[in-house]
Design an enzyme around this catalytic site. Sequence first.
Site, short mmCIF file in Angstrom:
data_model
loop_
_atom_site.label_atom_id
_atom_site.label_comp_id
_atom_site.label_asym_id
_atom_site.label_seq_id
_atom_site.Cartn_x
_atom_site.Cartn_y
_atom_site.Cartn_z
N CYS A 1 -16.15 -10.46 16.92
CA CYS A 1 -15.15 -9.61 16.24
C CYS A 1 -14.25 -8.93 17.26
O CYS A 1 -13.43 -8.10 16.89
CB CYS A 1 -15.84 -8.58 15.35
SG CYS A 1 -16.95 -7.46 16.24
N CYS B 1 0.83 -1.20 0.00
CA CYS B 1 0.00 0.00 0.00
C CYS B 1 0.86 1.26 0.00
O CYS B 1 1.77 1.40 0.83
CB CYS B 1 -0.91 0.01 1.22
SG CYS B 1 -1.93 1.48 1.36
N ASP C 1 -23.99 -13.15 17.23
CA ASP C 1 -22.93 -12.47 16.49
C ASP C 1 -22.96 -10.99 16.86
O ASP C 1 -23.35 -10.14 16.05
CB ASP C 1 -23.14 -12.67 14.99
CG ASP C 1 -22.04 -12.02 14.15
OD1 ASP C 1 -20.98 -11.67 14.70
OD2 ASP C 1 -22.26 -11.84 12.93
#
Length: 455
Positions: free
Chosen positions: A411, A83, A385
């Site tokens: 997450c 990047c 979730d």
Amino acid sequence: MVKFFKPQKKEVSPKHFALSIIDADISGRGVARDGNGITWFVPGALPGEEVVVRAVSVKKNNIGEAELISVKKRSEQRISPKCPNTGCGGCSLQHISVELEKRFKADGIVRLMKKNLGIDPGTPDDIVSGEEFGYRRTARLSVTGDRREIHLGFREEKGKNLVEIDSCCVLHPDLSDLIPVIREVLNEISNFKLIGHVELVRADNITAVMFRCINSLEPSDLKTLFNFGNKNGVAVYVQTRHEKGKEDLEDWEELDLLNEDILNGEKGLYYTIDDKRIYFVPGDFIQVNDEINRLMVSSVMNYLELTADDRLLDLFCGLGNFTLPIASRCEHVYGIEGVWNMVKEAQVNAERNGIANAEFFVHDLTDDFEKTLWAKSKFNKVMLDPGRAGAEKVIGYLMKKKPETIVYVSCNPLTMIRDIREALSKGYKLSRWSVFDMFPKTEHVETVVLLSREK
């Protein structure tokens, strides 16, 4: 006044000091210990490297964070970043391979479980990864500038300055290639300052761009965006927030599709999971990595071991990403979500996919819910979730209901560990777990954990 990120040359000063990196944490930060008993975390440094750093902060528990100034001895595992966008807050792990990234993340989760749960979870069933570049199907770009020049890009890491970009290597190429084109069309808008963000979405059927506006655009500007969409083959949405003081209006935030004909009669944007179409609009939460999402949903189905007699509770269900695949394998499933428009879309998705055994309810799962109809229903298995805040309220409720199986998709390993600690103390065991590198080149990771009630 808008500030733009400009990388500065890092010169060694008396405030800089040397460290030997001995390990890496779950976020890929290098770990070192100095002669004063301080443990330092150094973003960008790798195990085995000799580095020069600058102290950023030191906490009372002798935990410090340091900025990497230079690398005096390089690790053989260091790679050159692909990047070119220096300072962008998105990808902090451009300097390591995917294999090393997977190891850091899995090892980090094991360490956290050992330290906070007092258990050794063993080796995960899978450490799943896919394409390391071009995987991301959604992005939000910030817009700013002045009369002379418009700037489009991401916010810098741990700051508010804008890092202007022309491309993004983790974005799907169809989205990355649109960035300079969008900058050009913004220059044609009479008052571009009404546009605060631009969202890019790659659905299975078409690419879409949403312009988020703080007030209504002029008809001529809407025509410009309409022409941009048709010329580039993308669906163009405009989200408009009404002026302050009009929040009492039912539709104080509107979403309009300018060039509906480009959908060729299709009902909207969609992605496919388990042969089911999940329809959505820009701004809805969807997993950013289509490939890993498919594999993760498959893993959850495997962990649940569904039968035709099972009754499921799917918490934080969103658009039905897990709910609809579950429904085709069990007797009944309840999907619970805190965002009203996503509940409505989940119901529509069930109808369009011919699913009659899925019910959806809206409820804030951080609030009291145990007297609701769905909370009093019968179910023997659960999947959840949650977002990064976790599911602390939910876990207490589940311990009262005592389902035989809980599959937790997380997450955020820290809040997941906080939540499952209670389950482990109430008769559940961690039976299986897997790691999914949903966000390659970043510090983020998805974990799927199977909790089984002991007989």
